[in-house]
Scaffold this active site. Structure first.
Site, PDB file in Angstrom:
ATOM      1  N   ASP A  16       0.844  -1.202   0.000  1.00  0.00           N
ATOM      2  CA  ASP A  16       0.000   0.000   0.000  1.00  0.00           C
ATOM      3  C   ASP A  16       0.877   1.249   0.000  1.00  0.00           C
ATOM      4  O   ASP A  16       1.321   1.710   1.043  1.00  0.00           O
ATOM      5  CB  ASP A  16      -0.919  -0.019   1.233  1.00  0.00           C
ATOM      6  CG  ASP A  16      -1.867   1.177   1.250  1.00  0.00           C
ATOM      7  OD1 ASP A  16      -1.960   1.882   0.212  1.00  0.00           O
ATOM      8  OD2 ASP A  16      -2.522   1.396   2.291  1.00  0.00           O
ATOM      9  N   LYS A  72       1.437   8.002   0.300  1.00  0.00           N
ATOM     10  CA  LYS A  72       1.823   8.079   1.709  1.00  0.00           C
ATOM     11  C   LYS A  72       3.174   8.767   1.841  1.00  0.00           C
ATOM     12  O   LYS A  72       4.002   8.669   0.939  1.00  0.00           O
ATOM     13  CB  LYS A  72       1.964   6.660   2.286  1.00  0.00           C
ATOM     14  CG  LYS A  72       0.678   5.934   2.542  1.00  0.00           C
ATOM     15  CD  LYS A  72       0.972   4.569   3.176  1.00  0.00           C
ATOM     16  CE  LYS A  72      -0.298   3.764   3.373  1.00  0.00           C
ATOM     17  NZ  LYS A  72      -1.216   4.339   4.355  1.00  0.00           N
ATOM     18  N   ARG A 106     -10.994  -0.678   1.842  1.00  0.00           N
ATOM     19  CA  ARG A 106     -12.461  -0.789   1.845  1.00  0.00           C
ATOM     20  C   ARG A 106     -13.007  -0.929   0.428  1.00  0.00           C
ATOM     21  O   ARG A 106     -14.042  -1.549   0.216  1.00  0.00           O
ATOM     22  CB  ARG A 106     -13.076   0.416   2.573  1.00  0.00           C
ATOM     23  CG  ARG A 106     -12.807   1.742   1.932  1.00  0.00           C
ATOM     24  CD  ARG A 106     -13.076   2.915   2.857  1.00  0.00           C
ATOM     25  NE  ARG A 106     -11.988   3.123   3.806  1.00  0.00           N
ATOM     26  CZ  ARG A 106     -11.971   4.075   4.738  1.00  0.00           C
ATOM     27  NH1 ARG A 106     -12.990   4.903   4.864  1.00  0.00           N
ATOM     28  NH2 ARG A 106     -10.942   4.193   5.548  1.00  0.00           N
TER      29      ARG A 106
HETATM   30  N1  BES Z   1      -3.291   0.223   5.127  1.00  0.00           N
HETATM   31  C1  BES Z   1      -3.695   1.484   5.630  1.00  0.00           C
HETATM   32  C2  BES Z   1      -4.007   1.465   7.128  1.00  0.00           C
HETATM   33  C3  BES Z   1      -2.842   1.206   8.033  1.00  0.00           C
HETATM   34  C4  BES Z   1      -2.090   2.250   8.527  1.00  0.00           C
HETATM   35  C5  BES Z   1      -2.554  -0.069   8.435  1.00  0.00           C
HETATM   36  C6  BES Z   1      -1.037   1.993   9.380  1.00  0.00           C
HETATM   37  C7  BES Z   1      -1.488  -0.330   9.303  1.00  0.00           C
HETATM   38  C8  BES Z   1      -0.731   0.714   9.768  1.00  0.00           C
HETATM   39  C9  BES Z   1      -4.956   1.964   4.914  1.00  0.00           C
HETATM   40  O1  BES Z   1      -5.088   1.563   3.594  1.00  0.00           O
HETATM   41  C10 BES Z   1      -4.937   3.445   4.910  1.00  0.00           C
HETATM   42  O2  BES Z   1      -4.042   4.002   4.326  1.00  0.00           O
HETATM   43  N2  BES Z   1      -5.920   4.047   5.554  1.00  0.00           N
HETATM   44  C11 BES Z   1      -6.021   5.461   5.635  1.00  0.00           C
HETATM   45  C12 BES Z   1      -7.467   5.833   5.420  1.00  0.00           C
HETATM   46  C13 BES Z   1      -7.688   7.302   5.254  1.00  0.00           C
HETATM   47  C14 BES Z   1      -7.069   7.789   3.966  1.00  0.00           C
HETATM   48  C15 BES Z   1      -9.170   7.561   5.255  1.00  0.00           C
HETATM   49  C16 BES Z   1      -5.555   5.879   7.031  1.00  0.00           C
HETATM   50  O3  BES Z   1      -5.821   5.155   7.996  1.00  0.00           O
HETATM   51  O4  BES Z   1      -4.888   6.902   7.135  1.00  0.00           O
HETATM   52 ZN    ZN Z   2      -4.123  -0.226   3.098  1.00  0.00          ZN
HETATM   53 ZN    ZN Z   3      -4.101   2.873   2.241  1.00  0.00          ZN
END
Ligand code: BES
Ligand code: ZN
Ligand code: ZN
Length: 498
Positions: free
Chosen positions: A271, A278, A352
C-alpha cells in the site's frame, strides 16, 4: 519442535535441562522445588534472582543424564491464569536458544500444583514455545545464515504426566502445535517483502494449501474473470500496478458441516497510498497490508490439520496499490459487484474499496456468518494502540463469541460501535457512497462503509491495523514483523461452533 509425553519422573529424563518453575506466592521465596539442592538454593538466595514472572536462572542439577536446571518464575498473583503459560512458553524458548538447550523436560504437576486444567496449560505452553521460537531468516545472506545455523534451538520438549492424562494432553498438544505453526505461516507471508509476496504469490500459496488437503479446494479468478464478475472496485485499486490482481476463494468442507462461515481478508500486497501517496515513513511497513488475507490462509493451514465442525469459505482479492499513469484517481467513481457506486476521494483508503467486492462475493454465497480481517485504518491504532484490534459487528452474539475466543487466545479485541448517524459522513454527492469519512471516528466510518456490502448477513469486521505487525518488541511470543494475528482467535471461534 517435537513434543513427547512421559510418565517417568523428572530426574529420570535424559535431556539437556529440566524445567523448575518457582512461584513466590506458593513458596514465599523459599524455592522449595525437590530438584533444588541446598547449595543451589543457597546460591539462588544469594543471587539477584527474585523469581519474578518470566525471570530465568540456569543452575546445575547434579544429575548426569540431565545436567542443567532451567529455573523460571511463574506469576505470583491469584487467580491462576492459564494465559501466563503462553508468555512463559515463549520465554522458555528464548532462554533455551540463549543457553543452547536442545531438549527440555517439564513436569505437569509442577506447572499445575493445584490441579488446574493440564490440557489448557500444556496447550498455552506449546503455543508459547513455538511462537517464541519463530524467526524470519529467509532473506538473510549466506554469512548470517551460517551464523543462524550455529544456534541451538529446542528440538524436543518432554511433558511428564500420569499415563491416564496422556490422550487428553496429546490432543491439546497437537491442536496447539498446528495452530501456532499456522500463525507462523501467516507471519512468513506478511514478512516476505512485497516485491516477492505479489498477488500471484498469494494465489500460489492458496493453491499449495489446497494441494495438501482433500478437504480444501481453491479457485483463483484472473483479472478478466474478475471484470466479468463485476469487481470493478477492486480492479480499480490494482490498475496502477504492473502486478495483476487476483480474486481467491478457498473452501473447507468437513463431513457434516453444521454451519457455513465466510472469512474475508484484506490483501493489499503493498500500500503506497496510490496517487494519494503516503509519506516515506508511512510506507515502510506497508508490505503488511495483506495481513488479513495471511490470517485467512493461516486458518486454512490449521483447518487442513485439525479441522473444524463448520464449513469455511476464505475469500480475498489480492492487489497492489501503486501510483502510475494508469492509477485510479481521487474523484473516480467505480461500481462494486453488488451494484453500488463508490466515489474514491482518497486512493489510500483502498482497503475498503477492495473489500466492497470481496464482501459482495462472500454475501452471495449466503453464509451464516461473515468475518473480515483488515489492516484497514490508522485510526484503529490511535484508538486502541498496537496490541488491540477493533471489532465492529451487526450481531451482538457474534461479537460475544469473538470476545470469548479473544480472551482464550490472548489476541485482544475491543468493540467499537457501528454508530448509524455517522453514515452521513460517507454520503457522496455523485455516487452511492464515498470512501472517506474524515479523521474523527475513522475506524467506525470505514466499517460503516463496508456494511452495505454484506447485505444484512451476520457480520463482524476486525480492524487489525495495530496488532498485525510488531515494530517494537514488547512480548516474548511476538517478535519484530508479522504476528499472525487472527489465526489462533478464529480457529478458537470456529472450534466453538456446532
Ligand atoms: N493500510 C492502511 C491502514 C494502516 C495504517 C494499516 C497503518 C497499518 C498501519 C490503509 O489503507 C490506509 O491508508 N488508511 C487510511 C485511510 C484514510 C485515507 C481515510 C488511514 O488510515 O490513514
Ligand atoms: Zn491499506
Ligand atoms: Zn491505504
Amino acid at each position: 519442535m517435537d513434543f513427547l509425553l512421559s510418565s517417568e519422573e523428572l530426574r529420570e529424563q535424559k535431556v539437556d535441562a529440566l524445567l523448575v518453575p518457582v512461584s513466590r506466592l506458593k513458596t514465599g521465596q523459599t524455592w522449595d522445588h525437590v530438584l533444588l539442592s541446598t547449595p543451589v538454593r543457597e546460591f539462588l538466595h544469594a543471587s539477584e534472582f527474585e523469581g519474578k514472572f518470566q525471570e530465568v536462572f540456569l543452575a546445575p542439577s547434579g544429575i548426569s543424564s540431565a545436567p542443567r536446571l532451567l529455573v523460571v518464575g511463574m506469576v505470583d498473583a491469584e487467580p491462576f491464569d492459564v494465559r501466563q503459560f503462553r508468555l512463559l512458553g515463549a520465554t522458555i524458548a528464548k532462554a533455551c536458544r540463549k543457553h543452547r538447550i536442545a531438549s527440555l523436560a517439564i513436569s505437569m504437576t509442577d506447572l499445575c500444583p493445584l490441579g488446574q486444567s493440564a490440557k489448557d496449560v500444556v496447550g498455552a505452553l506449546v503455543e508459547g514455545l513455538l511462537l517464541g521460537q519463530y524467526r524470519f531468516n529467509q532473506f538473510k545472506g549466506t554469512k548470517s545464515k551460517e551464523e543462524v545455523a550455529k544456534q541451538i534451538d529446542v528440538k524436543s520438549v518432554t511433558f511428564i504426566a500420569a499415563n491416564e492424562a496422556g490422550i487428553e494432553l496429546k490432543t491439546a498438544i497437537e491442536y496447539a502445535k498446528s495452530v501456532a505453526l499456522a500463525a507462523c505461516f501467516a507471519r512468513d507471508l506478511v514478512n516476505t517483502p512485497a516485491g516477492h509476496m505479489t498477488p500471484a504469490k498469494m494465489a500460489q500459496a492458496a493453491h499449495e494449501l489446497a494441494d495438501t488437503s482433500s478437504r480444501i479446494r481453491t479457485r483463483v479468478y484472473s483479472e478478466e474473470e474478475m471484470r466479468f464478475m463485476g469487481m470493478e472496485a477492486a480492479l480499480s485499486v490494482g490498475q496502477g500496478s504492473t502486478q495483476r490482481p487476483v480474486a481467491i476463494h478457498l473452501r473447507y468442507e468437513p463431513a457434516q458441516p453444521t454451519k457455513r462461515i465466510a472469512l474475508v481478508g484484506k490483501a493489499v500486497t503493498f500500500d503506497s497510498g496510490g496517487l494519494s501517496i503516503k509519506p516515506a515513513d508511512g510506507m515502510m511497513t506497508m508490505k503488511m497490508d495483506m495481513a488479513g488475507a495471511a490470517a485467512v490462509l493461516g486458518v486454512f493451514k490449521a483447518l487442513s490439520e485439525v479441522g473444524a465442525p463448520v464449513a469455511v469459505d476464505g475469500i480475498f482479492i489480492a492487489v497492489e496499490n501503486m501510483p502510475s499513469g494508469n492509477a485510479y484517481r481521487p474523484g473516480d467513481v467505480v461500481k462494486a459487484k453488488n451494484g453500488m457506486t463508490i466515489e474514491v476521494l482518497n486512493t489510500d483508503a483502498e482497503g475498503r474499496v477492495t473489500l466492497a467486492d470481496a464482501l459482495s462475493y462472500a454475501a452471495e454465497l449466503k453464509p451464516d456468518v461473515i468475518i473480515d480481517l483488515a489492516t484497514l485504518t490508522g485510526a484503529a491504532i490511535i484508538a486502541l494502540g498496537d496490541d488491540v484490534a477493533a471489532v465492529l459487528s451487526n450481531q451482538k452474539s457474534l461479537t460475544e463469541a469473538l470476545m470469548k475466543a479473544s480472551q482464550a487466545t490472548q489476541e485482544e479485541l475491543w468493540e467499537l460501535p457501528l454508530h448509524k448517524p455517522y453514515n452521513e459522513l460517507i454520503k457522496s454527492k455523485v455516487a452511492d457512497i464515498k470512501n472517506v469519512g474524515g479523521r474523527p471516528g475513522g475506524t467506525i466510518t470505514a466499517a460503516l462503509f463496508l456494511q452495505p456490502f454484506v447485505n444484512g448477513i451476520p457480520w463482524a469486521h476486525l480492524d487489525i491495523a495495530g496488532p498485525a505487525f510488531v515494530e517494537k518488541e514488547a512480548q516474548p511470543h511476538l517478535s519484530y514483523g508479522g504476528t499472525g494475528f487472527g489465526v489462533r482467535l478464529l480457529m478458537r471461534y470456529l472450534q466453538g461452533l456446532s
